[in-house]
Write an enzyme that holds these catalytic residues in place. Sequence first.
Site, PDB file in Angstrom:
ATOM      1  N   GLU A 103       0.824  -1.204   0.000  1.00 48.50           N
ATOM      2  CA  GLU A 103       0.000   0.000   0.000  1.00 48.50           C
ATOM      3  C   GLU A 103       0.861   1.259   0.000  1.00 48.50           C
ATOM      4  OE1 GLU A 103      -4.065  -1.683   1.896  1.00 48.50           O
ATOM      5  OE2 GLU A 103      -2.745  -0.703   3.310  1.00 48.50           O
ATOM      6  N   CYS A 116       3.567   8.406   1.260  1.00 56.66           N
ATOM      7  CA  CYS A 116       4.070   7.446   2.255  1.00 56.66           C
ATOM      8  C   CYS A 116       4.285   6.111   1.527  1.00 56.66           C
ATOM      9  CB  CYS A 116       3.023   7.329   3.364  1.00 56.66           C
ATOM     10  SG  CYS A 116       3.484   6.176   4.631  1.00 56.66           S
ATOM     11  N   CYS A 123       6.235  -7.122   7.333  1.00 52.21           N
ATOM     12  CA  CYS A 123       7.324  -6.594   8.172  1.00 52.21           C
ATOM     13  C   CYS A 123       7.690  -7.660   9.198  1.00 52.21           C
ATOM     14  CB  CYS A 123       6.879  -5.317   8.882  1.00 52.21           C
ATOM     15  SG  CYS A 123       8.245  -4.517   9.768  1.00 52.21           S
ATOM     16  N   CYS A 127       6.335  -5.008  15.865  1.00 51.83           N
ATOM     17  CA  CYS A 127       6.074  -3.985  16.882  1.00 51.83           C
ATOM     18  C   CYS A 127       4.651  -4.210  17.415  1.00 51.83           C
ATOM     19  CB  CYS A 127       6.227  -2.581  16.295  1.00 51.83           C
ATOM     20  SG  CYS A 127       7.930  -2.259  15.782  1.00 51.83           S
ATOM     21  N   CYS A 130       1.357  -2.403  15.666  1.00 51.24           N
ATOM     22  CA  CYS A 130       1.320  -2.111  14.226  1.00 51.24           C
ATOM     23  C   CYS A 130       0.601  -3.195  13.431  1.00 51.24           C
ATOM     24  CB  CYS A 130       2.753  -1.959  13.727  1.00 51.24           C
ATOM     25  SG  CYS A 130       2.855  -1.630  11.970  1.00 51.24           S
ATOM     26  N   GLY A 176       6.807  -2.053   6.322  1.00 54.05           N
ATOM     27  CA  GLY A 176       8.169  -2.583   6.343  1.00 54.05           C
ATOM     28  C   GLY A 176       9.166  -1.719   7.075  1.00 54.05           C
ATOM     29  N   GLU A 177      10.339  -2.290   7.291  1.00 50.91           N
ATOM     30  CA  GLU A 177      11.433  -1.568   7.926  1.00 50.91           C
ATOM     31  C   GLU A 177      12.472  -1.261   6.841  1.00 50.91           C
ATOM     32  OE1 GLU A 177      12.497  -0.001  10.716  1.00 50.91           O
ATOM     33  OE2 GLU A 177      14.327   0.249   9.545  1.00 50.91           O
ATOM     34  N   SER A 208      12.151   6.491   7.844  1.00 55.64           N
ATOM     35  CA  SER A 208      11.727   6.236   9.224  1.00 55.64           C
ATOM     36  C   SER A 208      12.154   4.829   9.617  1.00 55.64           C
ATOM     37  CB  SER A 208      10.203   6.373   9.311  1.00 55.64           C
ATOM     38  OG  SER A 208       9.761   6.032  10.599  1.00 55.64           O
ATOM     39  N   SER A 230      11.455   5.852  15.213  1.00 53.60           N
ATOM     40  CA  SER A 230      10.235   5.500  15.947  1.00 53.60           C
ATOM     41  C   SER A 230      10.632   5.118  17.365  1.00 53.60           C
ATOM     42  CB  SER A 230       9.544   4.316  15.256  1.00 53.60           C
ATOM     43  OG  SER A 230       9.127   4.719  13.976  1.00 53.60           O
ATOM     44  N   LEU A 231      10.580   6.081  18.268  1.00 55.97           N
ATOM     45  CA  LEU A 231      11.097   5.853  19.623  1.00 55.97           C
ATOM     46  C   LEU A 231      10.033   5.201  20.521  1.00 55.97           C
ATOM     47  CD1 LEU A 231      13.678   6.294  21.268  1.00 55.97           C
ATOM     48  CD2 LEU A 231      12.760   8.499  21.991  1.00 55.97           C
ATOM     49  N   HIS A 232       8.943   5.886  20.721  1.00 60.42           N
ATOM     50  CA  HIS A 232       7.748   5.352  21.400  1.00 60.42           C
ATOM     51  C   HIS A 232       7.893   5.028  22.882  1.00 60.42           C
ATOM     52  CE1 HIS A 232       6.435   5.308  17.356  1.00 60.42           C
ATOM     53  NE2 HIS A 232       6.798   4.092  17.037  1.00 60.42           N
ATOM     54  N   ASN A 307      -3.472   4.919  16.194  1.00 61.17           N
ATOM     55  CA  ASN A 307      -4.598   4.545  15.335  1.00 61.17           C
ATOM     56  C   ASN A 307      -4.991   3.117  15.655  1.00 61.17           C
ATOM     57  OD1 ASN A 307      -4.652   6.983  13.760  1.00 61.17           O
ATOM     58  ND2 ASN A 307      -2.691   6.295  12.928  1.00 61.17           N
ATOM     59  N   CYS A 350      -1.218   5.991   9.846  1.00 60.57           N
ATOM     60  CA  CYS A 350       0.013   5.335  10.302  1.00 60.57           C
ATOM     61  C   CYS A 350      -0.291   3.999  10.947  1.00 60.57           C
ATOM     62  CB  CYS A 350       0.680   6.154  11.405  1.00 60.57           C
ATOM     63  SG  CYS A 350       1.576   7.528  10.836  1.00 60.57           S
TER      64      CYS A 350
HETATM   65  N1  SAH Z   1       9.474   0.454  10.230  1.00 65.19           N
HETATM   66  C1  SAH Z   1       9.558   1.869  10.147  1.00 65.19           C
HETATM   67  C2  SAH Z   1       8.558   2.518   9.198  1.00 65.19           C
HETATM   68  C3  SAH Z   1       7.139   2.006   9.192  1.00 65.19           C
HETATM   69  S1  SAH Z   1       6.013   2.494  10.446  1.00 65.19           S
HETATM   70  C4  SAH Z   1       9.473   2.476  11.528  1.00 65.19           C
HETATM   71  O1  SAH Z   1       9.257   1.733  12.482  1.00 65.19           O
HETATM   72  O2  SAH Z   1       9.677   3.672  11.668  1.00 65.19           O
HETATM   73  C5  SAH Z   1       5.768   4.225  10.272  1.00 65.19           C
HETATM   74  C6  SAH Z   1       5.357   4.900  11.586  1.00 65.19           C
HETATM   75  O3  SAH Z   1       4.008   4.540  11.960  1.00 65.19           O
HETATM   76  C7  SAH Z   1       6.243   4.478  12.739  1.00 65.19           C
HETATM   77  O4  SAH Z   1       6.571   5.548  13.570  1.00 65.19           O
HETATM   78  C8  SAH Z   1       5.356   3.509  13.459  1.00 65.19           C
HETATM   79  O5  SAH Z   1       5.783   3.291  14.756  1.00 65.19           O
HETATM   80  C9  SAH Z   1       3.998   4.188  13.322  1.00 65.19           C
HETATM   81  N2  SAH Z   1       2.869   3.306  13.624  1.00 65.19           N
HETATM   82  C10 SAH Z   1       2.787   1.987  13.474  1.00 65.19           C
HETATM   83  N3  SAH Z   1       1.585   1.530  13.898  1.00 65.19           N
HETATM   84  C11 SAH Z   1       0.881   2.604  14.308  1.00 65.19           C
HETATM   85  C12 SAH Z   1      -0.440   2.793  14.814  1.00 65.19           C
HETATM   86  N4  SAH Z   1      -1.280   1.778  14.955  1.00 65.19           N
HETATM   87  N5  SAH Z   1      -0.821   4.045  15.133  1.00 65.19           N
HETATM   88  C13 SAH Z   1       0.006   5.087  14.946  1.00 65.19           C
HETATM   89  N6  SAH Z   1       1.258   4.985  14.455  1.00 65.19           N
HETATM   90  C14 SAH Z   1       1.699   3.756  14.136  1.00 65.19           C
END
Ligand code: SAH
Length: 374
Positions: A103, A116, A123, A127, A130, A176-177, A208, A230-232, A307, A350
């Site tokens: 997508e 995007c 992937c 995580c 996701c 994907g990463e 990212s 993507s720290l989180h 999301n 996202c």
């Molecule tokens: N693998 C890469 C790029 C893909 S994800 C990465 O981890 O950065 C792109 C962004 O969307 C990342 O910051 C990821 O953590 C975020 N993301 C993934 N699932 C999400 C969700 N359900 N709600 C909001 N952001 C999300």
Amino acid sequence: MTKSIAANSVFDKPWNFYDFDRESLENLFTTIQEPSFRARQLMKWIYHRRVTDIECMTNLSMALRSRLRSSVSFDLPSIKWHQASSDGTQKWLLELLDGNTIETVFIPEDKRGTLCVSSQAGCALNCAFCATGLQGFSRNLSASEIIGQVLLSQAALDSDRAVMHKITNVVMMGMGEPLLNYDAVVRAMRLMTDDLSLGLSRRRVTLSTAGLVPAINRLSSDCRVSLAVSLHATDDDLRNQLVPINKKYPIAMLIEACRRYSSRTVGGQVTFEYIMLDGINDSRKHALQLCSLIGGLSSKVNLIPFNEVQGIRYRSSSQKNIDAFRNTLLNANIMTITRRTRGSDIDAACGQLAGTTKRRSERRITVDVVDNIK
Ligand code: SAH
């Protein structure tokens, strides 16, 4: 075997034009004893004049045209379907030659249009929040499948006479990463930023990553695009749960790599993405920890309301908590924005991108698997 015969056999295999950036295309031409400027002529025909009929390329010799005709292809994924959100976001489902689907999402804003782009079918990083991770990993995308997303989306946008939309920014934030598909992603991003192809400024192309430290280090010498991480989470216990790759590259190592990246790039600001998860990572204590982690680093923070994804138990933080978190960061002089959720009515926000993967790998914690992905 002489050098030229070996070289011929490389060129005479079928090859896809869009898999090559300028440097690798020049090398390809050199191996068949053609001057490297032929590569640049070919790129101009295709990216600038949008001509893919070899016969029209009259500044190439007849002999070269005949060799090209018998070997080169211009294959791109095909658009399977398209959806438009009520907020103007658009999503395309693209089918690859092997049946995988991926997508791509276009997000129009006042002064820019951001695409995007996906880097893998599925992937492996798993995580915890996701949707892409839920489907497992199928395979890396080729450079042509990555740059193809930009070419196909722009062509689709161009064909819409009602609104003029131009892709001004690309973010590698789809499925994907990207740093686990390093070579193809770097080639594709070089094409995005090369004047002979798409010519976007390096600041307008963002990669990212969940935090693959050795690849972040490599990237600063190979392709200095904008970096988003993507720290989180602000401590290793929580980040190990949310982003399992953290077990291999813990937070201190990751922040150190960000400092290095930032010091090696012009304007070197790193963006930290931080999903706001209710009751998990959104307290004042977390905000203060974040300030001390990234203090002194040229950075900005994107707070992303979570999301919701079917089958995933997290909930988004309340607006009140997101605002309080943001204010704590702003008081520490950290540039912080709360990302608006776009396209959620078409599952284009996202973390909601899924596509369908063929031959998906078993889904498991992948810290060990990561080393084996080519
Ligand atoms: N693998 C890469 C790029 C893909 S994800 C990465 O981890 O950065 C792109 C962004 O969307 C990342 O910051 C990821 O953590 C975020 N993301 C993934 N699932 C999400 C969700 N359900 N709600 C909001 N952001 C999300």
